[in-house]
Motif scaffolding. Structure first.
Motif, PDB file in Angstrom:
ATOM      1  N   PHE A   1       0.830  -1.207   0.000  1.00  0.00           N
ATOM      2  CA  PHE A   1       0.000   0.000   0.000  1.00  0.00           C
ATOM      3  C   PHE A   1       0.868   1.261   0.000  1.00  0.00           C
ATOM      4  O   PHE A   1       0.497   2.274  -0.588  1.00  0.00           O
ATOM      5  N   THR A   2       2.022   1.216   0.643  1.00  0.00           N
ATOM      6  CA  THR A   2       2.955   2.337   0.586  1.00  0.00           C
ATOM      7  C   THR A   2       3.458   2.515  -0.833  1.00  0.00           C
ATOM      8  O   THR A   2       3.562   3.636  -1.340  1.00  0.00           O
ATOM      9  N   ARG A   3       3.754   1.407  -1.498  1.00  0.00           N
ATOM     10  CA  ARG A   3       4.229   1.445  -2.887  1.00  0.00           C
ATOM     11  C   ARG A   3       3.155   2.019  -3.801  1.00  0.00           C
ATOM     12  O   ARG A   3       3.447   2.792  -4.701  1.00  0.00           O
ATOM     13  N   CYS A   4       1.903   1.661  -3.580  1.00  0.00           N
ATOM     14  CA  CYS A   4       0.816   2.172  -4.419  1.00  0.00           C
ATOM     15  C   CYS A   4       0.598   3.663  -4.203  1.00  0.00           C
ATOM     16  O   CYS A   4       0.084   4.346  -5.079  1.00  0.00           O
ATOM     17  N   GLY A   5       1.007   4.177  -3.052  1.00  0.00           N
ATOM     18  CA  GLY A   5       0.863   5.602  -2.793  1.00  0.00           C
ATOM     19  C   GLY A   5       2.032   6.429  -3.292  1.00  0.00           C
ATOM     20  O   GLY A   5       1.975   7.652  -3.272  1.00  0.00           O
ATOM     21  N   ALA A   6       3.099   5.784  -3.762  1.00  0.00           N
ATOM     22  CA  ALA A   6       4.283   6.499  -4.238  1.00  0.00           C
ATOM     23  C   ALA A   6       4.033   7.072  -5.634  1.00  0.00           C
ATOM     24  O   ALA A   6       3.031   6.764  -6.284  1.00  0.00           O
ATOM     25  N   GLU A   7       4.966   7.893  -6.092  1.00  0.00           N
ATOM     26  CA  GLU A   7       4.848   8.537  -7.400  1.00  0.00           C
ATOM     27  C   GLU A   7       4.925   7.498  -8.523  1.00  0.00           C
ATOM     28  O   GLU A   7       5.788   6.621  -8.518  1.00  0.00           O
ATOM     29  N   THR A   8       4.015   7.607  -9.482  1.00  0.00           N
ATOM     30  CA  THR A   8       3.954   6.695 -10.621  1.00  0.00           C
ATOM     31  C   THR A   8       4.605   7.353 -11.832  1.00  0.00           C
ATOM     32  O   THR A   8       4.349   8.523 -12.101  1.00  0.00           O
ATOM     33  N   PRO A   9       5.457   6.629 -12.588  1.00  0.00           N
ATOM     34  CA  PRO A   9       6.075   7.208 -13.780  1.00  0.00           C
ATOM     35  C   PRO A   9       5.019   7.583 -14.836  1.00  0.00           C
ATOM     36  O   PRO A   9       3.934   6.990 -14.868  1.00  0.00           O
ATOM     37  N   PRO A  10       5.335   8.543 -15.712  1.00  0.00           N
ATOM     38  CA  PRO A  10       4.354   9.020 -16.699  1.00  0.00           C
ATOM     39  C   PRO A  10       3.804   7.916 -17.616  1.00  0.00           C
ATOM     40  O   PRO A  10       2.617   7.911 -17.928  1.00  0.00           O
ATOM     41  N   PHE A  11       4.649   6.981 -18.049  1.00  0.00           N
ATOM     42  CA  PHE A  11       4.171   5.907 -18.921  1.00  0.00           C
ATOM     43  C   PHE A  11       3.093   5.090 -18.232  1.00  0.00           C
ATOM     44  O   PHE A  11       2.065   4.748 -18.830  1.00  0.00           O
ATOM     45  N   PHE A  12       3.318   4.773 -16.966  1.00  0.00           N
ATOM     46  CA  PHE A  12       2.356   3.952 -16.247  1.00  0.00           C
ATOM     47  C   PHE A  12       1.092   4.730 -15.893  1.00  0.00           C
ATOM     48  O   PHE A  12       0.029   4.143 -15.725  1.00  0.00           O
ATOM     49  N   LYS A  13       1.200   6.057 -15.787  1.00  0.00           N
ATOM     50  CA  LYS A  13      -0.009   6.863 -15.605  1.00  0.00           C
ATOM     51  C   LYS A  13      -0.901   6.767 -16.840  1.00  0.00           C
ATOM     52  O   LYS A  13      -2.119   6.637 -16.733  1.00  0.00           O
ATOM     53  N   LYS A  14      -0.272   6.816 -18.020  1.00  0.00           N
ATOM     54  CA  LYS A  14      -1.030   6.687 -19.267  1.00  0.00           C
ATOM     55  C   LYS A  14      -1.621   5.281 -19.390  1.00  0.00           C
ATOM     56  O   LYS A  14      -2.780   5.125 -19.789  1.00  0.00           O
ATOM     57  N   LEU A  15      -0.829   4.274 -19.046  1.00  0.00           N
ATOM     58  CA  LEU A  15      -1.305   2.892 -19.109  1.00  0.00           C
ATOM     59  C   LEU A  15      -2.450   2.663 -18.128  1.00  0.00           C
ATOM     60  O   LEU A  15      -3.416   1.962 -18.446  1.00  0.00           O
ATOM     61  N   ARG A  16      -2.377   3.286 -16.968  1.00  0.00           N
ATOM     62  CA  ARG A  16      -3.451   3.177 -15.979  1.00  0.00           C
ATOM     63  C   ARG A  16      -4.747   3.785 -16.517  1.00  0.00           C
ATOM     64  O   ARG A  16      -5.827   3.205 -16.386  1.00  0.00           O
ATOM     65  N   THR A  17      -4.631   4.931 -17.159  1.00  0.00           N
ATOM     66  CA  THR A  17      -5.805   5.582 -17.738  1.00  0.00           C
ATOM     67  C   THR A  17      -6.409   4.733 -18.853  1.00  0.00           C
ATOM     68  O   THR A  17      -7.633   4.578 -18.934  1.00  0.00           O
ATOM     69  N   ILE A  18      -5.565   4.163 -19.695  1.00  0.00           N
ATOM     70  CA  ILE A  18      -6.054   3.292 -20.773  1.00  0.00           C
ATOM     71  C   ILE A  18      -6.733   2.059 -20.184  1.00  0.00           C
ATOM     72  O   ILE A  18      -7.783   1.625 -20.662  1.00  0.00           O
ATOM     73  N   GLY A  19      -6.150   1.490 -19.131  1.00  0.00           N
ATOM     74  CA  GLY A  19      -6.763   0.340 -18.473  1.00  0.00           C
ATOM     75  C   GLY A  19      -8.127   0.662 -17.901  1.00  0.00           C
ATOM     76  O   GLY A  19      -9.062  -0.143 -17.996  1.00  0.00           O
ATOM     77  N   LEU A  20      -8.267   1.848 -17.322  1.00  0.00           N
ATOM     78  CA  LEU A  20      -9.572   2.263 -16.801  1.00  0.00           C
ATOM     79  C   LEU A  20     -10.592   2.410 -17.922  1.00  0.00           C
ATOM     80  O   LEU A  20     -11.756   2.025 -17.774  1.00  0.00           O
ATOM     81  N   MET A  21     -10.156   2.957 -19.064  1.00  0.00           N
ATOM     82  CA  MET A  21     -11.078   3.116 -20.191  1.00  0.00           C
ATOM     83  C   MET A  21     -11.503   1.758 -20.763  1.00  0.00           C
ATOM     84  O   MET A  21     -12.671   1.565 -21.109  1.00  0.00           O
ATOM     85  N   VAL A  22     -10.567   0.826 -20.839  1.00  0.00           N
ATOM     86  CA  VAL A  22     -10.889  -0.513 -21.354  1.00  0.00           C
ATOM     87  C   VAL A  22     -11.864  -1.219 -20.413  1.00  0.00           C
ATOM     88  O   VAL A  22     -12.839  -1.841 -20.856  1.00  0.00           O
ATOM     89  N   ALA A  23     -11.617  -1.109 -19.108  1.00  0.00           N
ATOM     90  CA  ALA A  23     -12.525  -1.729 -18.138  1.00  0.00           C
ATOM     91  C   ALA A  23     -13.908  -1.083 -18.199  1.00  0.00           C
ATOM     92  O   ALA A  23     -14.930  -1.773 -18.090  1.00  0.00           O
ATOM     93  N   ALA A  24     -13.963   0.221 -18.396  1.00  0.00           N
ATOM     94  CA  ALA A  24     -15.253   0.908 -18.496  1.00  0.00           C
ATOM     95  C   ALA A  24     -16.004   0.477 -19.758  1.00  0.00           C
ATOM     96  O   ALA A  24     -17.225   0.280 -19.730  1.00  0.00           O
ATOM     97  N   ALA A  25     -15.279   0.305 -20.857  1.00  0.00           N
ATOM     98  CA  ALA A  25     -15.920  -0.149 -22.096  1.00  0.00           C
ATOM     99  C   ALA A  25     -16.465  -1.567 -21.924  1.00  0.00           C
ATOM    100  O   ALA A  25     -17.578  -1.877 -22.370  1.00  0.00           O
ATOM    101  N   GLY A  26     -15.705  -2.429 -21.269  1.00  0.00           N
ATOM    102  CA  GLY A  26     -16.180  -3.786 -21.017  1.00  0.00           C
ATOM    103  C   GLY A  26     -17.397  -3.807 -20.117  1.00  0.00           C
ATOM    104  O   GLY A  26     -18.338  -4.578 -20.335  1.00  0.00           O
TER     105      GLY A  26
END
Length: 92
Positions: free
Chosen positions: A14-39
């Protein structure tokens, strides 16, 4: 005893999940949320859809959720790992 180790690992996760996320993974996280929402939209559609389409919607939900979770756990370790200097005097 083993329960204490589990709690320590869970706390560090949980500490790791609260740490700063690199920009690539921020974009990947957003894409993952959009894919899950579409499903979710496909699975929860108010009209009757073929079974194959509903199955694909379920796979989209799972894939998007996994991509989001993995992306959130990625952290930027650039300050922990300093760049190594190139060896001096090699070849000269």
């Amino acid at each position: 005893m083993a329960n204490g180790k589990f709690k320590d690992k869970l706390k560090s996760f949980f500490t790791r999940c609260g740490a700063e996320t690199p920009p690539f993974f921020k974009k990947l996280r957003t894409i993952g949320l959009m894919v899950a929402a579409a499903g979710t939209a496909v699975v929860a559609a108010p009209i009757a859809l073929p079974a194959a389409v509903v199955t694909i919607g379920g796979y989209l939900i799972v894939g998007g959720t996994v991509a989001t979770a993995v992306s959130q756990a990625a952290i930027d370790d650039s300050e922990d790992c300093p760049l190594e200097d190139s060896p001096s005097g090699s070849g000269d």
